[in-house]
Design an enzyme around this catalytic site. Structure first.
Site, short mmCIF file in Angstrom:
data_model
loop_
_atom_site.label_atom_id
_atom_site.label_comp_id
_atom_site.label_asym_id
_atom_site.label_seq_id
_atom_site.Cartn_x
_atom_site.Cartn_y
_atom_site.Cartn_z
N ASP A 59 3.40 -6.72 -59.95
CA ASP A 59 2.12 -4.83 -59.71
C ASP A 59 3.35 -3.83 -60.01
O ASP A 59 3.97 -2.82 -59.56
CB ASP A 59 3.01 -5.16 -57.97
CG ASP A 59 2.56 -4.21 -56.97
OD1 ASP A 59 1.55 -3.05 -57.14
OD2 ASP A 59 2.75 -3.52 -56.67
N LYS B 117 3.26 -0.47 -62.07
CA LYS B 117 2.63 0.54 -61.76
C LYS B 117 3.75 1.71 -62.47
O LYS B 117 5.11 1.75 -61.12
CB LYS B 117 2.36 0.84 -61.37
CG LYS B 117 2.79 0.42 -59.16
CD LYS B 117 1.38 0.56 -58.45
CE LYS B 117 2.33 0.28 -57.03
NZ LYS B 117 1.61 0.37 -56.23
N ASN C 114 6.07 2.03 -58.96
CA ASN C 114 7.57 1.17 -58.97
C ASN C 114 8.53 1.46 -60.82
O ASN C 114 8.92 0.45 -60.40
CB ASN C 114 6.84 -0.47 -59.08
CG ASN C 114 6.03 -0.15 -57.72
OD1 ASN C 114 6.56 -0.17 -56.17
ND2 ASN C 114 5.05 -1.36 -57.18
N ASP D 170 10.90 -2.82 -56.68
CA ASP D 170 9.68 -3.63 -56.24
C ASP D 170 9.46 -4.74 -55.89
O ASP D 170 8.45 -4.92 -56.81
CB ASP D 170 8.50 -1.77 -55.28
CG ASP D 170 7.82 -3.04 -54.56
OD1 ASP D 170 7.60 -4.10 -53.80
OD2 ASP D 170 6.86 -2.19 -54.21
N THR E 205 -2.23 -3.71 -57.84
CA THR E 205 -2.66 -2.66 -57.64
C THR E 205 -4.17 -2.19 -58.54
O THR E 205 -4.31 -2.72 -59.73
CB THR E 205 -2.13 -0.99 -57.85
OG1 THR E 205 -1.02 -0.97 -57.02
CG2 THR E 205 -2.74 -0.11 -57.50
#
Length: 442
Positions: free
Chosen positions: A136, A138, A141, A154, A176
């Site tokens: 994840d 991005k 994070n 995260d 995401t």
């Protein structure tokens, strides 16, 4: 100086301050270490909420991962504690905010974008070397500290080696939409490391452009463009940066750049200095300590009872043994602070007999014993692997005169090679002294 309000003090160690953020099952508070005056972030999770929403595995995985990946560009997990009703994750306080905030204001110049991308790749490479994929990645994070250095955060959706199929592939689609690799959505299995690299490519594009490469009115339109790797470059991105992005945002994961190829890219190489990862032994998560649970309301904060010193021959207590063999709702790994190794077994032999067997195993497997203290054996392989020579430490804990617990941990080398070595070489070599392996059915 002790704060006036004692209700703000937890475990006689941290002062709890303002709320920094709130999610579905946790709140994050600003905190302060009373002994060192260090600022920390304290994530408070209600155990009841975890069980209700079936998030136990997720938070256990997040803790396990953060213990594995101690690195200058990854948010550090400092300590894990618990009461009867709550779990407290004490983490590094990163006060510079999200990288997303910078991207939201517009594109970055290439030098700044390159610096953040270099730090991101260093962190991701370190995770992958330990068998961890983030899944994840991005800008939301990616946090920035007071020195404007990047910190990956995260790890709630991250994956460990044991989550892979026999062919090494992951199957759970997550991430995401704007950053997820196209192969993740095909339900045929995907390589988590290659999926992370795609996300890194999207991040680099966003840093240099100020917007995302795949856009649309809805998620399906975004996915259609991603499946075809259909995007355009703004004119201000340099040819060298375009070339690197073009090799990251490749729909076929087999043709996508690997991390060694990224690191050797001329645009990436400019001014690049590889950071040294922290030693795991420096982490407070690895100290010997236990939590004394008091009765009463969950707001009654228990004391953190630190071990007063290690005896010459270490012992396990019965609770730890039973927990280590349990498949049920076991939160031991969340609130203990002893560093747990990837492999553990119980033997019906004395500690000294087990040590002798471990030394014999090392010789048989062509490993050199590099260090030996009472009830601890360290060994190193002769062959070079992906991350150098594989090395491991084995510690024997006596439970009773003829019962011992043995923990294995990797000291050096590649995590995937270590896991394979344990499964294919170590376990068969020790079968005559093993009573039960951790996690095996009894």
């Amino acid at each position: 100086m002790v704060p006036e309000n004692p209700r703000n003090i937890i475990f006689n160690k941290y002062e709890m301050g303002r709320v920094l953020g709130q999610g579905n099952f946790a709140k994050v508070y600003h905190g302060r270490n009373l002994a060192t005056n260090e600022n920390v972030a304290i994530k408070v999770i209600k155990k009841e909420k975890l069980k209700k929403d079936r998030l136990v595995k997720q938070i256990k995985r997040e803790v396990s991962v953060m213990r594995l990946v101690r690195h200058p560009h990854i948010v550090e997990l400092k300590e894990v504690m618990a009461t009867k009703g709550k779990i407290f994750l004490v983490m590094e306080y990163v006060k510079g905010g999200e990288l997303f905030t910078k991207v939201n204001k517009g594109k970055l110049n290439e030098d700044d974008a390159r610096k953040y991308f270099q730090q991101l790749i260093s962190a991701v490479d370190f995770c992958h070397s330990r068998g961890v994929t983030h899944r994840d990645l991005k800008p939301e994070n990616l946090l920035l500290d007071e020195n404007e250095d990047l910190k990956v955060s995260d790890f709630g959706l991250s994956a460990l080696p044991e989550q892979r199929r026999d062919d090494g592939m992951l199957v759970t689609p997550c991430g995401t939409p704007a950053y997820v690799a196209p192969e993740v959505l095909k339900k045929k299995g995907y390589d988590g490391s290659k999926a992370d690299i795609w996300s890194c490519g999207v991040i680099l594009y966003a840093l240099l452009s100020g917007y995302l490469p795949f856009q649309g009115e809805n998620v399906m339109r975004i996915y259609r463009k991603a499946f075809k790797a259909e995007y355009e470059f703004p004119e201000w991105i340099s040819p060298q940066a375009k070339n690197l992005i073009s090799n990251l945002l490749v729909a076929d994961p087999e043709k996508r750049y690997s991390i060694p190829e990224i690191i050797s890219d001329p645009w990436f190489q400019y001014g690049f200095m590889r950071p040294l990862a922290f030693s795991m032994k420096e982490s407070a998560v690895g100290e010997d300590s236990t939590i004394d649970h008091f009765g009463g309301e969950e707001e009654e904060v228990p004391e953190l009872v630190a071990a007063m010193g290690k005896p010459a021959r270490p012992f396990y207590n019965a609770f730890e043994i039973i927990s280590s063999l349990s498949h049920g709702f076991d939160l031991r790994s969340l609130f203990e602070t002893r560093k747990r190794s990837p492999s553990m077994f119980i033997s019906k032999y004395s500690a000294s007999a087990v040590v002798a067997k471990l030394e014999g195993m090392a010789k048989k497997l062509n490993f050199r014993v590099t260090g030996k203290k009472e009830f601890t054996v360290r060994m190193q392989g002769m062959k070079e692997g992906r991350k150098g020579k594989l090395a491991m430490t084995m510690e024997v804990f006596e439970v009773a005169p003829e019962v011992a617990v043995v923990e294995f941990s990797k000291s050096a080398g590649d995590t995937l090679e270590y896991v394979k070595f344990c499964e294919e070489q170590v376990r068969p070599s020790l079968k005559d002294i093993v009573w039960s392996w951790q996690g095996d059915s009894n």
